[in-house]
Design a protein around this motif. Sequence first.
Motif, mmCIF file in Angstrom:
data_model
loop_
_atom_site.group_PDB
_atom_site.id
_atom_site.type_symbol
_atom_site.label_atom_id
_atom_site.label_comp_id
_atom_site.label_asym_id
_atom_site.label_seq_id
_atom_site.Cartn_x
_atom_site.Cartn_y
_atom_site.Cartn_z
ATOM 1 N N ALA A 23 7.444 114.805 14.925
ATOM 2 C CA ALA A 23 6.113 114.337 15.339
ATOM 3 C C ALA A 23 5.081 115.434 15.173
ATOM 4 C CB ALA A 23 6.150 113.856 16.789
ATOM 5 N N ARG A 24 5.477 116.677 15.405
ATOM 6 C CA ARG A 24 4.566 117.815 15.247
ATOM 7 C C ARG A 24 4.021 117.893 13.820
ATOM 8 N NH1 ARG A 24 8.201 121.134 15.318
ATOM 9 N NH2 ARG A 24 8.102 121.974 13.238
ATOM 10 N N LEU A 25 4.898 117.701 12.833
ATOM 11 C CA LEU A 25 4.472 117.732 11.438
ATOM 12 C C LEU A 25 3.543 116.564 11.131
ATOM 13 C CD1 LEU A 25 4.500 118.884 8.621
ATOM 14 C CD2 LEU A 25 6.679 117.711 8.222
ATOM 15 N N HIS A 26 3.832 115.399 11.681
ATOM 16 C CA HIS A 26 2.958 114.240 11.475
ATOM 17 C C HIS A 26 1.556 114.525 12.020
ATOM 18 C CE1 HIS A 26 1.227 110.237 12.246
ATOM 19 N NE2 HIS A 26 1.811 109.957 11.084
ATOM 20 N N ARG A 27 1.489 115.128 13.207
ATOM 21 C CA ARG A 27 0.177 115.482 13.779
ATOM 22 C C ARG A 27 -0.562 116.470 12.881
ATOM 23 N NH1 ARG A 27 3.351 115.377 18.485
ATOM 24 N NH2 ARG A 27 3.594 117.646 18.446
ATOM 25 N N LEU A 29 -0.243 116.712 9.625
ATOM 26 C CA LEU A 29 -0.705 115.967 8.452
ATOM 27 C C LEU A 29 -1.967 115.167 8.771
ATOM 28 C CD1 LEU A 29 2.687 114.725 7.004
ATOM 29 C CD2 LEU A 29 1.098 116.312 5.908
ATOM 30 N N VAL A 30 -2.004 114.561 9.952
ATOM 31 C CA VAL A 30 -3.198 113.820 10.373
ATOM 32 C C VAL A 30 -4.384 114.779 10.487
ATOM 33 C CG1 VAL A 30 -4.231 112.489 12.253
ATOM 34 C CG2 VAL A 30 -1.903 111.969 11.482
ATOM 35 N N ALA A 31 -4.164 115.954 11.068
ATOM 36 C CA ALA A 31 -5.236 116.948 11.192
ATOM 37 C C ALA A 31 -5.690 117.434 9.824
ATOM 38 C CB ALA A 31 -4.762 118.122 12.046
ATOM 39 N N TYR A 32 -4.753 117.622 8.900
ATOM 40 C CA TYR A 32 -5.097 118.046 7.540
ATOM 41 C C TYR A 32 -5.938 116.981 6.846
ATOM 42 C CZ TYR A 32 -4.542 120.348 3.027
ATOM 43 O OH TYR A 32 -4.779 120.994 1.840
ATOM 44 N N ALA A 33 -5.549 115.733 6.998
ATOM 45 C CA ALA A 33 -6.296 114.628 6.393
ATOM 46 C C ALA A 33 -7.719 114.578 6.938
ATOM 47 C CB ALA A 33 -5.592 113.304 6.645
ATOM 48 N N THR A 34 -7.865 114.828 8.228
ATOM 49 C CA THR A 34 -9.191 114.853 8.838
ATOM 50 C C THR A 34 -10.016 115.986 8.252
ATOM 51 O OG1 THR A 34 -8.333 113.880 10.864
ATOM 52 C CG2 THR A 34 -10.438 115.020 11.035
ATOM 53 N N ALA A 35 -9.421 117.167 8.106
ATOM 54 C CA ALA A 35 -10.119 118.306 7.509
ATOM 55 C C ALA A 35 -10.495 118.018 6.064
ATOM 56 C CB ALA A 35 -9.254 119.553 7.595
ATOM 57 N N LEU A 36 -9.593 117.374 5.347
ATOM 58 C CA LEU A 36 -9.848 117.017 3.950
ATOM 59 C C LEU A 36 -11.012 116.044 3.840
ATOM 60 C CD1 LEU A 36 -8.610 117.466 1.110
ATOM 61 C CD2 LEU A 36 -7.242 115.428 1.502
ATOM 62 N N ASN A 37 -11.207 115.248 4.875
ATOM 63 C CA ASN A 37 -12.280 114.256 4.906
ATOM 64 C C ASN A 37 -13.547 114.823 5.555
ATOM 65 O OD1 ASN A 37 -13.057 111.592 4.227
ATOM 66 N ND2 ASN A 37 -12.912 110.979 6.373
ATOM 67 N N GLY A 38 -13.677 116.129 5.569
ATOM 68 C CA GLY A 38 -14.868 116.750 6.108
ATOM 69 C C GLY A 38 -14.947 116.739 7.620
ATOM 70 N N GLY A 39 -13.820 116.616 8.292
ATOM 71 C CA GLY A 39 -13.787 116.622 9.743
ATOM 72 C C GLY A 39 -13.903 115.257 10.375
ATOM 73 N N ASP A 40 -14.009 114.233 9.573
ATOM 74 C CA ASP A 40 -14.155 112.868 10.081
ATOM 75 C C ASP A 40 -12.815 112.140 9.977
ATOM 76 O OD1 ASP A 40 -15.117 110.450 10.972
ATOM 77 O OD2 ASP A 40 -16.323 110.024 9.194
ATOM 78 N N ALA A 41 -12.272 111.731 11.114
ATOM 79 C CA ALA A 41 -10.990 111.024 11.106
ATOM 80 C C ALA A 41 -11.104 109.640 10.480
ATOM 81 C CB ALA A 41 -10.442 110.913 12.523
ATOM 82 N N LYS A 42 -12.275 109.013 10.647
ATOM 83 C CA LYS A 42 -12.478 107.676 10.077
ATOM 84 C C LYS A 42 -12.591 107.803 8.560
ATOM 85 C CE LYS A 42 -15.301 103.572 10.310
ATOM 86 N NZ LYS A 42 -16.447 102.924 10.909
ATOM 87 N N GLU A 48 0.896 109.393 4.517
ATOM 88 C CA GLU A 48 1.671 108.874 3.385
ATOM 89 C C GLU A 48 1.002 109.194 2.050
ATOM 90 O OE1 GLU A 48 0.677 106.960 5.986
ATOM 91 O OE2 GLU A 48 2.541 106.585 7.024
ATOM 92 N N ARG A 49 -0.324 109.231 2.043
ATOM 93 C CA ARG A 49 -1.058 109.559 0.814
ATOM 94 C C ARG A 49 -1.086 111.060 0.562
ATOM 95 N NH1 ARG A 49 -5.609 106.706 -1.309
ATOM 96 N NH2 ARG A 49 -5.202 108.276 -2.869
ATOM 97 N N LEU A 50 -0.947 111.858 1.605
ATOM 98 C CA LEU A 50 -0.995 113.309 1.457
ATOM 99 C C LEU A 50 0.309 113.902 0.946
ATOM 100 C CD1 LEU A 50 -2.791 114.436 4.735
ATOM 101 C CD2 LEU A 50 -3.763 114.307 2.448
ATOM 102 N N ILE A 51 1.417 113.344 1.368
ATOM 103 C CA ILE A 51 2.717 113.956 1.095
ATOM 104 C C ILE A 51 3.008 114.110 -0.401
ATOM 105 C CG2 ILE A 51 5.217 113.684 1.394
ATOM 106 C CD1 ILE A 51 4.533 112.490 4.194
#
Length: 75
Positions: A23-27, A29-42, A48-51
């Motif tokens: 679960a730690r790794l999943h969190r 990845l979610v944080a990385y995706a948010t950073a990749l999106n300029g800090g916006d989670a939406k 699954e798209r990042l891996i």
Amino acid sequence: MTRLKLADLADDKPVRLTVEMPARLHRELVAYATALNGGDAKGAPTPERLIPPMIERFIATDRSYAKARRAAQPG
């Protein structure tokens, strides 16, 4: 803006694969995706798209793997 190693999420025909991760790794990845999106989670990409591009990047930059692969090629 933070410059991340992962930049392009190319669309490609997928192959289904089931992966279990902590679960730690999943969190992370979610944080990385948010950073990749300029800090916006939406609208951020899903883990699954990042891996796949992360694994591709890892393999492409692994010098020991590249050396072993060249040594294994005939000719």
